[in-house]
Design a protein around this motif. Structure first.
Motif, PDB file in Angstrom:
ATOM      1  N   LYS A 119       0.831  -1.189   0.000  1.00 30.51           N
ATOM      2  CA  LYS A 119       0.000   0.000   0.000  1.00 30.51           C
ATOM      3  C   LYS A 119       0.876   1.254   0.000  1.00 30.51           C
ATOM      4  O   LYS A 119       1.852   1.340   0.714  1.00 30.51           O
ATOM      5  N   LYS A 120       0.507   2.212  -0.844  1.00 33.72           N
ATOM      6  CA  LYS A 120       1.253   3.458  -0.887  1.00 33.72           C
ATOM      7  C   LYS A 120       1.070   4.218   0.432  1.00 33.72           C
ATOM      8  O   LYS A 120       0.054   4.097   1.105  1.00 33.72           O
ATOM      9  N   GLU A 121       2.061   4.979   0.776  1.00 29.43           N
ATOM     10  CA  GLU A 121       1.985   5.754   2.013  1.00 29.43           C
ATOM     11  C   GLU A 121       0.906   6.820   1.867  1.00 29.43           C
ATOM     12  O   GLU A 121       0.924   7.624   0.947  1.00 29.43           O
ATOM     13  N   LEU A 122      -0.032   6.806   2.785  1.00 33.17           N
ATOM     14  CA  LEU A 122      -1.131   7.747   2.745  1.00 33.17           C
ATOM     15  C   LEU A 122      -0.677   9.112   3.250  1.00 33.17           C
ATOM     16  O   LEU A 122      -0.012   9.211   4.276  1.00 33.17           O
ATOM     17  N   LYS A 123      -1.051  10.143   2.506  1.00 38.27           N
ATOM     18  CA  LYS A 123      -0.678  11.507   2.901  1.00 38.27           C
ATOM     19  C   LYS A 123      -1.859  12.434   2.670  1.00 38.27           C
ATOM     20  O   LYS A 123      -2.474  12.411   1.609  1.00 38.27           O
ATOM     21  N   TRP A 124      -2.174  13.252   3.691  1.00 36.66           N
ATOM     22  CA  TRP A 124      -3.164  14.308   3.543  1.00 36.66           C
ATOM     23  C   TRP A 124      -2.395  15.612   3.346  1.00 36.66           C
ATOM     24  O   TRP A 124      -1.639  16.030   4.228  1.00 36.66           O
ATOM     25  N   SER A 125      -2.594  16.256   2.221  1.00 33.07           N
ATOM     26  CA  SER A 125      -1.838  17.470   1.905  1.00 33.07           C
ATOM     27  C   SER A 125      -2.728  18.700   1.970  1.00 33.07           C
ATOM     28  O   SER A 125      -3.774  18.764   1.323  1.00 33.07           O
ATOM     29  N   PHE A 126      -2.279  19.667   2.769  1.00 36.43           N
ATOM     30  CA  PHE A 126      -2.936  20.962   2.883  1.00 36.43           C
ATOM     31  C   PHE A 126      -1.872  22.037   2.636  1.00 36.43           C
ATOM     32  O   PHE A 126      -0.681  21.744   2.595  1.00 36.43           O
ATOM     33  N   LEU A 127      -2.304  23.260   2.451  1.00 36.87           N
ATOM     34  CA  LEU A 127      -1.369  24.351   2.197  1.00 36.87           C
ATOM     35  C   LEU A 127      -0.380  24.472   3.348  1.00 36.87           C
ATOM     36  O   LEU A 127      -0.741  24.789   4.476  1.00 36.87           O
ATOM     37  N   GLY A 128       0.903  24.164   3.067  1.00 33.73           N
ATOM     38  CA  GLY A 128       1.945  24.262   4.072  1.00 33.73           C
ATOM     39  C   GLY A 128       2.014  23.097   5.038  1.00 33.73           C
ATOM     40  O   GLY A 128       2.878  23.096   5.927  1.00 33.73           O
ATOM     41  N   LEU A 129       1.140  22.106   4.880  1.00 34.45           N
ATOM     42  CA  LEU A 129       1.055  21.043   5.880  1.00 34.45           C
ATOM     43  C   LEU A 129       0.792  19.689   5.226  1.00 34.45           C
ATOM     44  O   LEU A 129      -0.117  19.550   4.408  1.00 34.45           O
ATOM     45  N   ASP A 130       1.601  18.689   5.575  1.00 33.85           N
ATOM     46  CA  ASP A 130       1.386  17.313   5.140  1.00 33.85           C
ATOM     47  C   ASP A 130       1.218  16.432   6.378  1.00 33.85           C
ATOM     48  O   ASP A 130       2.044  16.476   7.301  1.00 33.85           O
ATOM     49  N   ILE A 131       0.161  15.645   6.387  1.00 37.12           N
ATOM     50  CA  ILE A 131      -0.127  14.743   7.505  1.00 37.12           C
ATOM     51  C   ILE A 131      -0.095  13.314   6.977  1.00 37.12           C
ATOM     52  O   ILE A 131      -0.745  12.997   5.982  1.00 37.12           O
ATOM     53  N   LEU A 140       5.486  20.396   8.433  1.00 41.70           N
ATOM     54  CA  LEU A 140       5.003  21.768   8.322  1.00 41.70           C
ATOM     55  C   LEU A 140       6.035  22.593   7.563  1.00 41.70           C
ATOM     56  O   LEU A 140       7.203  22.673   7.965  1.00 41.70           O
ATOM     57  N   ASP A 141       5.622  23.163   6.437  1.00 39.48           N
ATOM     58  CA  ASP A 141       6.524  23.970   5.599  1.00 39.48           C
ATOM     59  C   ASP A 141       7.824  23.227   5.289  1.00 39.48           C
ATOM     60  O   ASP A 141       8.921  23.799   5.345  1.00 39.48           O
ATOM     61  N   GLY A 142       7.696  21.939   5.010  1.00 40.93           N
ATOM     62  CA  GLY A 142       8.855  21.139   4.612  1.00 40.93           C
ATOM     63  C   GLY A 142       9.670  20.571   5.756  1.00 40.93           C
ATOM     64  O   GLY A 142      10.620  19.826   5.514  1.00 40.93           O
ATOM     65  N   GLN A 143       9.313  20.892   7.001  1.00 43.03           N
ATOM     66  CA  GLN A 143      10.071  20.419   8.158  1.00 43.03           C
ATOM     67  C   GLN A 143       9.203  19.479   8.991  1.00 43.03           C
ATOM     68  O   GLN A 143       8.068  19.814   9.333  1.00 43.03           O
ATOM     69  N   GLU A 144       9.759  18.301   9.338  1.00 42.13           N
ATOM     70  CA  GLU A 144       9.018  17.369  10.172  1.00 42.13           C
ATOM     71  C   GLU A 144       8.932  17.917  11.597  1.00 42.13           C
ATOM     72  O   GLU A 144       9.924  18.416  12.140  1.00 42.13           O
ATOM     73  N   ILE A 145       7.752  17.817  12.186  1.00 40.61           N
ATOM     74  CA  ILE A 145       7.481  18.386  13.498  1.00 40.61           C
ATOM     75  C   ILE A 145       7.332  17.276  14.533  1.00 40.61           C
ATOM     76  O   ILE A 145       6.660  16.273  14.290  1.00 40.61           O
ATOM     77  N   LEU A 190      -4.506  20.440  24.814  1.00 40.38           N
ATOM     78  CA  LEU A 190      -4.043  19.786  23.592  1.00 40.38           C
ATOM     79  C   LEU A 190      -4.198  20.697  22.381  1.00 40.38           C
ATOM     80  O   LEU A 190      -3.303  20.803  21.546  1.00 40.38           O
ATOM     81  N   LEU A 191      -5.338  21.360  22.287  1.00 38.90           N
ATOM     82  CA  LEU A 191      -5.569  22.270  21.166  1.00 38.90           C
ATOM     83  C   LEU A 191      -4.567  23.416  21.169  1.00 38.90           C
ATOM     84  O   LEU A 191      -4.058  23.816  20.121  1.00 38.90           O
ATOM     85  N   SER A 192      -4.275  23.942  22.344  1.00 39.21           N
ATOM     86  CA  SER A 192      -3.315  25.029  22.448  1.00 39.21           C
ATOM     87  C   SER A 192      -1.924  24.579  22.008  1.00 39.21           C
ATOM     88  O   SER A 192      -1.242  25.275  21.240  1.00 39.21           O
ATOM     89  N   ARG A 193      -1.506  23.414  22.474  1.00 44.19           N
ATOM     90  CA  ARG A 193      -0.196  22.885  22.091  1.00 44.19           C
ATOM     91  C   ARG A 193      -0.134  22.596  20.598  1.00 44.19           C
ATOM     92  O   ARG A 193       0.880  22.869  19.946  1.00 44.19           O
ATOM     93  N   LEU A 194      -1.209  22.042  20.091  1.00 44.36           N
ATOM     94  CA  LEU A 194      -1.248  21.710  18.675  1.00 44.36           C
ATOM     95  C   LEU A 194      -1.165  22.967  17.818  1.00 44.36           C
ATOM     96  O   LEU A 194      -0.427  23.019  16.822  1.00 44.36           O
ATOM     97  N   ARG A 195      -1.874  23.992  18.198  1.00 41.20           N
ATOM     98  CA  ARG A 195      -1.815  25.256  17.465  1.00 41.20           C
ATOM     99  C   ARG A 195      -0.392  25.831  17.481  1.00 41.20           C
ATOM    100  O   ARG A 195       0.093  26.336  16.475  1.00 41.20           O
ATOM    101  N   ASN A 196       0.257  25.741  18.626  1.00 39.33           N
ATOM    102  CA  ASN A 196       1.629  26.248  18.710  1.00 39.33           C
ATOM    103  C   ASN A 196       2.547  25.502  17.756  1.00 39.33           C
ATOM    104  O   ASN A 196       3.383  26.125  17.075  1.00 39.33           O
ATOM    105  N   LYS A 197       2.401  24.208  17.691  1.00 30.77           N
ATOM    106  CA  LYS A 197       3.268  23.419  16.810  1.00 30.77           C
ATOM    107  C   LYS A 197       2.960  23.662  15.335  1.00 30.77           C
ATOM    108  O   LYS A 197       3.841  23.552  14.481  1.00 30.77           O
ATOM    109  N   LEU A 198       1.702  24.005  15.049  1.00 30.22           N
ATOM    110  CA  LEU A 198       1.323  24.322  13.671  1.00 30.22           C
ATOM    111  C   LEU A 198       1.583  25.786  13.329  1.00 30.22           C
ATOM    112  O   LEU A 198       1.312  26.212  12.201  1.00 30.22           O
ATOM    113  N   LYS A 199       2.116  26.533  14.305  1.00 32.70           N
ATOM    114  CA  LYS A 199       2.320  27.977  14.151  1.00 32.70           C
ATOM    115  C   LYS A 199       1.022  28.661  13.745  1.00 32.70           C
ATOM    116  O   LYS A 199       0.974  29.525  12.874  1.00 32.70           O
TER     117      LYS A 199
END
Length: 223
Positions: A119-131, A140-145, A190-199
């Motif tokens: 199976k191919k590696e699943l990726k969700w792509s958004f502007l500036g963000l790959d999950i 995030l912006d090409g850098q693994e977080i 969790l939401l606050s921390r997540l937002r910080n990591k997503l800038k």
């Protein structure tokens, strides 16, 4: 199985169970694609005549991310439909009505063949963000977080259903369902921390938006 005929789905579920085949059914393409990402099935049974969009389009969507074997099912038995289905990536094609035993035989053939497929590696792509939902990976912006398990589960839940508003209680219940020790206040943390990591910010959200008196939703721009 993605098919909007609930009676057929129920009959097939019961029939294939005697051959040790577990059949998960979805009535719409959107639910089917979500289930595909969540459950990683060995094979997909895909009807052609569906709500939302036809099975040929769904087959293309699946092939963009998966090598999962696909058997297309349709009441239309024209040769041109069969050829089209095979050309866009289906592995087999069975016209309705069909004998359930024949379907089981075709499933088994593809599953044996599928042992050599990956199976191919699943990726969700958004502007500036790959999950990468199956590999606990966030870019995030090409850098693994670096991200904790709970933060990633929260992000995967929100991003897996863009635009859907989740109340705090819904998020709490979903995260608790993952076997985690979660309480109401920890969702906010969790939401606050997540937002910080997503800038990201609540005032000018790029990814996670707060809907006043309702909850939170993912608003990242899909690529």
């Amino acid at each position: 199985m993605i098919d909007d005929d609930p009676a057929l789905c129920t009959r097939l579920q019961e029939y294939v169970a005697q051959y040790d085949i577990a059949l998960l059914t979805c009535g719409t393409p959107s639910k089917g694609l979500t289930a595909l990402a969540q459950h990683n099935p060995d094979l997909v049974l895909l009807d052609v005549m569906l709500p939302e969009k036809d099975g040929f389009t769904v087959c293309k969507d699946i092939r963009e991310q998966y090598d999962t074997p696909i058997i297309m099912l349709t009441a239309r038995g024209e040769l041109t439909d069969k050829v089209l289905g095979l050309e866009i990536g289906a592995d087999d094609y069975l016209a309705k009505p069909f004998e359930p035993r024949e379907l089981v035989a075709r499933i088994n053939v593809l599953l044996r063949r599928g042992n050599t497929r990956t199976k191919k590696e699943l990726k969700w792509s958004f502007l500036g963000l790959d999950i990468y939902p199956e590999h606990h990976k966030l870019v995030l912006d090409g850098q693994e977080i670096d991200i904790t398990g709970m933060e990633f589960r929260l992000l995967r839940l929100l991003a897996g259903n863009p635009g859907r508003i989740y109340s705090r209680d819904e998020l709490l219940n979903e995260l608790k369902g993952m076997g985690s020790d979660v309480y109401s206040r920890s969702v906010d943390i969790l939401l606050s921390r997540l937002r910080n990591k997503l800038k990201d910010s609540a005032q000018s959200p790029k990814y996670i938006k707060t809907i006043r008196n309702m909850g939170y939703c993912f608003v990242g721009k899909r690529l």
